[in-house]
Design an enzyme around this catalytic site. Structure first.
Site, PDB file in Angstrom:
ATOM      1  N   LYS A  49       0.814  -1.220   0.000  1.00 29.46           N
ATOM      2  CA  LYS A  49       0.000   0.000   0.000  1.00 29.46           C
ATOM      3  C   LYS A  49       0.846   1.268   0.000  1.00 29.46           C
ATOM      4  CE  LYS A  49      -3.890  -2.246   2.343  1.00 29.46           C
ATOM      5  NZ  LYS A  49      -4.867  -2.184   3.439  1.00 29.46           N
ATOM      6  N   LYS A 104     -14.473  -2.352   2.125  1.00 32.21           N
ATOM      7  CA  LYS A 104     -13.219  -2.568   1.405  1.00 32.21           C
ATOM      8  C   LYS A 104     -12.129  -1.654   1.966  1.00 32.21           C
ATOM      9  CE  LYS A 104     -14.870  -5.487  -1.660  1.00 32.21           C
ATOM     10  NZ  LYS A 104     -15.960  -5.942  -0.781  1.00 32.21           N
ATOM     11  N   ASP A 105     -10.869  -2.034   1.728  1.00 30.56           N
ATOM     12  CA  ASP A 105      -9.737  -1.267   2.222  1.00 30.56           C
ATOM     13  C   ASP A 105      -9.803   0.176   1.756  1.00 30.56           C
ATOM     14  OD1 ASP A 105      -8.787  -4.214   1.797  1.00 30.56           O
ATOM     15  OD2 ASP A 105      -7.422  -3.369   3.280  1.00 30.56           O
ATOM     16  N   ARG A 106      -9.349   1.079   2.649  1.00 25.90           N
ATOM     17  CA  ARG A 106      -9.305   2.490   2.275  1.00 25.90           C
ATOM     18  C   ARG A 106      -8.094   2.784   1.390  1.00 25.90           C
ATOM     19  NH1 ARG A 106      -8.460   7.850   6.162  1.00 25.90           N
ATOM     20  NH2 ARG A 106      -8.287   9.318   4.437  1.00 25.90           N
TER      21      ARG A 106
END
Length: 416
Positions: free
Chosen positions: A24, A82-84
Site C-alpha cells: 500500500k 473494502k480497504d481504504r
C-alpha cells in the site's frame, strides 16, 4: 502498540524467512475486485452500480453518494467494506427511483457505473474478492523465497486463516479490549479506553490524552474534534444519562458489533496460534475436531460435523479432496464446541481470558453473539506471482468472503 507489535504474538505457520517489503505504498498497489452473489441481479426495485473508489472508506463514500443524490445512506446497499488505502471495485444498490441522481454524482476518486437492476444488496451478498497486490522493497531473491514459502505451506495445507489487523485497529489496537470490557460489564473501563487511547500520530490525540488523564467529560466535549462523531455521541449521552452503559447502547449497532467481533476474532487468532505452537496439525483431523463443509472452494461455516473415532478416515478423505476443512472457535453462547485435544485447547483459551461462553449472552439481544466456527486454513485460488524489476513482487489471488489478503501477505513477508 501498533498492529505489527500486536500481531507478533501470533505464530507463523511457515518457518522460511520472509521476503520483507511494504504494501500500500500507493493505492494502485492494492487492487480489489468484488465477486458478488449472482442473485443480487434479480429483481427491478433497485439499480445496481459498480463503485470504483480510491483512498475512500466504504461507509464514508456511501454517505457522500447519498448526500449528493439526496437519499438516505441507509437506502444504499453493499456487500462488504473494502480497504481504504487501495483501489477497490464493489457493487452497490440504490432505489431505482434514484438511478439518474446517482449517475449524476461527481466525486473525486470515485466512479459509478450502472450495471443492471436487481435487489437490495446486504452485507455478505458476495462470494469473495479478487486481489492484485504489489509488495515493494522486497529482498533481492524474493521470487525464490516466495516459491520456497509456498512449497512449505502447500505441505501444511494452506495459509493460517488469521483475522487481519483491520479488525483490531491499525494504530489504536484496542477494539478487542473494548469488546472484552463490554462483554464483562465494565462499561466505564470500555469508555475510558475507547475515548482515551492514543498513539501520538493521529488527529485528536491530544484531546484523547487529556481525557485519559482527567476523565473530564465536559472538557472532552470542548476538545474532541467534530469528526470523532461516535466518541462525541458517547460523551453527550453520558452527560445526559450519567451511565456509560446507556451511553454505549446509544451508538449504532454496527459500531457496537465492531468491538464484540474484534474480541471474538482475537480469541480465534489465539486459538490458531496456540495450535501452531503446540504442533497440532491444521489439515489433519484430530478426534474431537469440528470440520466445516467445503463446496467449490467456498467453506460453508453453518454446515459442520464433529470428528470421531468412527468417521476419522472419512473426514481425512474429505479434507484431502478439499471438501472439508478443520475449524476453530468463534466463541459465542451457541457455538458448537470441539472435544478431545482441540476442546481442551478451547477451554484453556477461555480460562486464560477469565471468561465463559455465557458472557456473550449478557449484552442486550441485538448484541448477544451465538458464535460459530471458522476454518483454520486459508487456500487462495488462482494464485499467481511474479517479480517486477525495479518495483517488487506482484501477487494475484481470490479469497472467499470473510478472509483477509493481509493474512496471506503476512506469511510471505514475515513483517510482523
Amino acid at each position: 502498540m501498533d498492529y505489527r507489535e500486536f500481531f507478533s504474538r501470533f505464530k507463523h505457520l511457515s518457518s522460511k524467512q520472509g521476503i520483507g517489503g511494504r504494501i500500500k505504498v500507493h493505492p494502485e498497489d492494492f487492487i480489489v475486485w468484488e465477486e458478488p452473489l449472482p442473485s443480487i441481479f434479480e429483481g427491478r426495485k433497485y439499480a445496481i452500480f459498480l463503485l470504483k473508489k480510491r483512498n475512500w472508506e466504504t461507509m464514508a463514500v456511501i454517505k457522500e453518494i447519498a448526500k449528493r443524490a439526496g437519499i438516505d445512506y441507509r437506502e444504499i446497499g453493499f456487500a462488504g467494506t473494502k480497504d481504504r488505502h487501495a483501489v477497490t471495485y464493489q457493487y452497490i444498490s440504490v432505489p431505482a427511483r434514484a438511478k439518474e441522481k446517482v449517475e449524476a454524482v461527481d466525486i473525486k476518486d470515485v466512479e459509478l457505473s450502472f450495471v443492471s437492476y436487481g435487489r437490495f444488496i446486504k452485507l455478505g451478498h458476495l462470494l469473495g474478492n479478487r486481489f492484485r497486490i504489489i509488495v515493494r522493497d522486497v529482498a533481492e531473491n524474493a521470487f525464490e523465497m516466495t516459491r520456497e514459502i509456498f512449497g512449505e505451506l502447500h505441505a501444511t495445507g494452506g495459509f493460517p486463516n488469521y483475522f487481519g489487523y483491520q479488525r483490531f485497529g491499525e494504530r489504536r489496537v484496542v477494539n478487542h479490549i473494548v469488546g472484552k470490557l463490554l462483554l464483562t460489564g465494565d462499561f466505564e473501563g470500555a469508555a475510558r479506553l475507547f475515548l482515551g487511547a492514543y498513539d501520538g500520530s493521529m488527529a485528536g490525540d491530544e484531546a484523547r490524552r487529556n481525557f485519559w488523564e482527567s476523565g473530564d467529560v465536559e472538557k472532552a466535549l470542548e476538545e474532541f474534534p467534530r469528526f470523532l462523531r461516535y466518541e462525541r455521541t458517547l460523551l453527550h449521552r453520558y452527560k445526559t444519562t450519567g451511565s456509560w452503559k446507556r451511553a454505549f447502547l446509544s451508538l449504532p449497532l454496527p459500531v457496537m458489533r465492531i468491538f464484540i467481533h474484534a474480541y471474538q476474532s482475537y480469541l480465534f487468532n489465539l486459538y490458531l496460534s496456540r495450535r501452531i505452537e503446540e504442533g497440532l496439525p491444521l489439515n489433519e483431523p484430530l478426534v474431537g475436531d469440528v470440520v466445516v463443509q467445503v463446496k467449490g472452494g467456498i467453506p460453508y461455516r453453518d454446515r459442520t460435523y464433529r470428528v470421531t473415532e468412527t468417521n476419522l478416515e472419512f473426514v481425512r478423505r474429505k479434507i484431502a479432496e478439499n471438501r472439508a476443512m478443520i475449524s476453530g472457535p468463534v466463541f459465542g453462547f451457541a457455538m458448537r464446541r470441539a472435544r478431545g485435544v482441540p476442546g481442551r485447547l478451547e477451554e484453556e483459551i477461555l480460562e486464560g481470558e477469565g471468561i465463559s461462553l455465557e458472557v456473550f449472552k449478557r449484552l442486550p439481544k441485538p448484541l448477544s453473539e451465538p458464535g460459530g466456527r471458522r476454518e483454520l486454513l486459508l487456500r487462495p485460488t488462482g494464485l499467481a506471482y511474479g517479480y517486477i524489476p525495479g518495483v517488487g513482487m506482484c501477487f494475484r489471488f481470490f479469497l472467499p468472503k470473510g478472509t483477509y489478503a493481509t493474512a496471506v501477505l503476512r506469511e510471505i513477508m514475515k513483517d510482523h
